[in-house]
Design a protein around this motif. Structure first.
Motif, short mmCIF file in Angstrom:
data_model
loop_
_atom_site.label_atom_id
_atom_site.label_comp_id
_atom_site.label_asym_id
_atom_site.label_seq_id
_atom_site.Cartn_x
_atom_site.Cartn_y
_atom_site.Cartn_z
N SER A 25 37.01 39.82 38.74
CA SER A 25 37.35 41.18 39.15
C SER A 25 38.79 41.46 38.78
O SER A 25 39.58 40.54 38.56
CB SER A 25 37.14 41.36 40.65
OG SER A 25 37.98 40.49 41.38
N ASN A 77 29.93 41.03 35.42
CA ASN A 77 31.27 40.43 35.42
C ASN A 77 31.22 38.95 35.82
O ASN A 77 32.04 38.48 36.62
CB ASN A 77 32.20 41.19 36.37
CG ASN A 77 32.64 42.53 35.82
OD1 ASN A 77 32.29 42.88 34.69
ND2 ASN A 77 33.37 43.28 36.60
N THR A 78 30.28 38.24 35.27
CA THR A 78 30.05 36.86 35.67
C THR A 78 29.84 35.97 34.45
O THR A 78 29.18 36.37 33.49
CB THR A 78 28.83 36.77 36.61
OG1 THR A 78 29.03 37.62 37.75
CG2 THR A 78 28.63 35.34 37.10
#
Length: 124
Positions: A25, A77-78
């Motif tokens: 993040s 987002n991984t």
């Protein structure tokens, strides 16, 4: 500022599998390369695997080649590392790292952002 949080570590028997995840993040995740490193007790932190911004390029340490697979999901987002055929020597704290460029390399200096790490223990 980038925040990285690993999960998925644990205790597994030799020959088993484990999948680590790293959620990012604070920065446009899809624009930079990601990597995994590990550090065993009394040893230096070492490179495990890296993946480019779009997942099109990957590189692995010789010690994990053919057993580990790095992947990413930019929509989530991984970044992941699927670990198979685990050995006791894979026991370490595993760290997720965010690179400076679209494809970061094998050096720690290629990465500017680090997670807190997740413990992986492989029993014999």
């Amino acid at each position: 500022q980038v925040q990285l949080e690993e999960s998925g570590g644990g205790l597994v028997q030799a020959g088993g599998s484990l999948k680590l995840s790293c959620a990012a993040s604070g920065r446009t995740f899809s624009t930079f390369g990601m990597g995994w490193f590990r550090q065993a007790p009394g040893k230096e932190r070492e490179f495990v695997a890296a993946i480019s911004w779009n997942g099109g390029n990957t590189v692995y340490a010789d010690s994990v080649k053919g057993r580990f697979t790095i992947s990413r999901d930019n929509a989530k987002n991984t970044v992941y590392v699927q670990m198979a055929s685990l050995k006791p020597e894979d026991t370490a704290v595993y760290y997720c790292a965010g690179g400076w460029r679209q494809f970061a390399g094998v050096l720690r200096s290629d990465y500017g952002y680090w997670g807190q790490g997740t413990q992986v223990t492989v029993s014999s």
